[in-house]
Scaffold this motif. Sequence first.
Motif, PDB file in Angstrom:
ATOM      1  N   HIS A  29       0.845  -1.188   0.000  1.00 24.40           N
ATOM      2  CA  HIS A  29       0.000   0.000   0.000  1.00 24.40           C
ATOM      3  C   HIS A  29       0.884   1.242   0.000  1.00 24.40           C
ATOM      4  CE1 HIS A  29      -3.700   2.274   0.534  1.00 24.40           C
ATOM      5  NE2 HIS A  29      -3.071   3.004   1.443  1.00 24.40           N
ATOM      6  N   GLU A  73       0.486   5.242   0.914  1.00 29.38           N
ATOM      7  CA  GLU A  73      -0.357   6.249   1.559  1.00 29.38           C
ATOM      8  C   GLU A  73       0.328   7.608   1.433  1.00 29.38           C
ATOM      9  OE1 GLU A  73      -3.929   7.211   3.674  1.00 29.38           O
ATOM     10  OE2 GLU A  73      -3.259   5.281   2.906  1.00 29.38           O
ATOM     11  N   SER A 122      -4.402  -4.706  14.831  1.00 27.47           N
ATOM     12  CA  SER A 122      -4.368  -3.254  14.675  1.00 27.47           C
ATOM     13  C   SER A 122      -3.546  -2.600  15.774  1.00 27.47           C
ATOM     14  CB  SER A 122      -5.796  -2.698  14.663  1.00 27.47           C
ATOM     15  OG  SER A 122      -6.503  -3.078  15.836  1.00 27.47           O
ATOM     16  N   ALA A 159      -0.282  -0.298  15.053  1.00 28.29           N
ATOM     17  CA  ALA A 159      -0.286   1.087  15.520  1.00 28.29           C
ATOM     18  C   ALA A 159       0.923   1.365  16.406  1.00 28.29           C
ATOM     19  CB  ALA A 159      -1.580   1.379  16.267  1.00 28.29           C
ATOM     20  N   VAL A 181       0.966   8.745  11.563  1.00 31.74           N
ATOM     21  CA  VAL A 181      -0.420   8.441  11.195  1.00 31.74           C
ATOM     22  C   VAL A 181      -0.476   7.669   9.876  1.00 31.74           C
ATOM     23  CG1 VAL A 181      -2.635   9.440  10.529  1.00 31.74           C
ATOM     24  CG2 VAL A 181      -1.349  10.428  12.451  1.00 31.74           C
ATOM     25  N   LEU A 182       0.269   8.150   8.875  1.00 30.35           N
ATOM     26  CA  LEU A 182       0.216   7.523   7.557  1.00 30.35           C
ATOM     27  C   LEU A 182       0.861   6.143   7.553  1.00 30.35           C
ATOM     28  CD1 LEU A 182       1.039  10.572   5.238  1.00 30.35           C
ATOM     29  CD2 LEU A 182      -1.189   9.706   5.957  1.00 30.35           C
ATOM     30  N   ARG A 195      -1.693   3.718   8.788  1.00 27.27           N
ATOM     31  CA  ARG A 195      -2.672   3.417   7.757  1.00 27.27           C
ATOM     32  C   ARG A 195      -2.086   2.508   6.683  1.00 27.27           C
ATOM     33  NH1 ARG A 195      -5.046   9.525   6.583  1.00 27.27           N
ATOM     34  NH2 ARG A 195      -6.000   9.884   8.639  1.00 27.27           N
ATOM     35  N   ALA A 196      -0.846   2.810   6.269  1.00 22.73           N
ATOM     36  CA  ALA A 196      -0.228   2.052   5.172  1.00 22.73           C
ATOM     37  C   ALA A 196       0.022   0.602   5.550  1.00 22.73           C
ATOM     38  CB  ALA A 196       1.075   2.722   4.751  1.00 22.73           C
ATOM     39  N   ALA A 242      -1.424  -1.110   7.919  1.00 23.95           N
ATOM     40  CA  ALA A 242      -2.694  -1.798   8.151  1.00 23.95           C
ATOM     41  C   ALA A 242      -3.321  -2.217   6.823  1.00 23.95           C
ATOM     42  CB  ALA A 242      -3.652  -0.878   8.914  1.00 23.95           C
ATOM     43  N   ALA A 243      -3.285  -1.320   5.820  1.00 19.08           N
ATOM     44  CA  ALA A 243      -3.844  -1.659   4.522  1.00 19.08           C
ATOM     45  C   ALA A 243      -3.035  -2.757   3.852  1.00 19.08           C
ATOM     46  CB  ALA A 243      -3.904  -0.408   3.642  1.00 19.08           C
TER      47      ALA A 243
END
Length: 284
Positions: free
Chosen positions: A181, A183, A239, A243, A272-273, A276-277, A279-280
């Motif tokens: 991914h 992000e 998650s 994180a 933050v990114l 997200r990256a 996790a995706a």
Amino acid sequence: MIPAQFEYSRPAGVQEAVRALADGGEDAKVLAGGQSLIPMLRMRLAVPSLVVDLGGVSDMRGVRDDGDALVIGSMTTHDQVLHDPMVREHAPLIVQATSTVADRQVRHMGTFGGSLAHADAAGDLPSVAVALDATFEVEGPGGRRTVPADEFFVDYLTSAISPDEVLVSVRVPKLSGWGTHYEKFNRVAQAWALVGVAAAVQRSNGTISDARVALTNMGATPIRARGVEEALIGAPATSDALASAAQRAGEGAEPSSDLSASAEYRTHLATVLTGRAVAAAGGI
């Protein structure tokens, strides 16, 4: 504005291009897609004595299968990369990042190798190349040499390519069984990334067995987020674990402060990114 006067050469082959650059000396510039060089010429931020246009070098275009890797010609356009079935299958991270590059017009003209050779810290593809452990095939008067991605980007707008060398192709290892991914955060559509994250994650039996993470615009060159990778490998694919690993995104980074964002804000964005990256990429 109008560019300063320069000589123009359009070679038909790699060796001819190398000879032209050698003859032109340090003041010669390579023209690939032109999406970075032409604005610099117009603003006279670059004043070359010679421009060597690689648009006629067909050997530097296209994608080919090389066993456990793909070889992408440096003059392959972003649009061609986006729609190549081998890239989409074996290197989806490149497709994900390339789809965020500027707009369709730029992607039709800009080239894969040109974007990498430009070595802009805010560019999307350099961090992807670092995350994928790509290698760069560079040719000069002394022949062809291979440069690993973590040595290719030397400083801001500075790569390991010498003035008399050209980037011929990029070798990208295939990632089978990995999730990927890209992000990116930018203030307006089509703008450079304030921060970007390229992530590749491999899962096995509920844990992260391997991970690769690289950051865009968190220093003068792409940053490999080794701390995040160390925290991810062997961690449960949850998650909370991802994180927690993302909190280490700022380790070793040297983000700048400018009119767009402060260094502190970029560090916050990286955390933050990255969360997200990964996790995706991990399907979480």
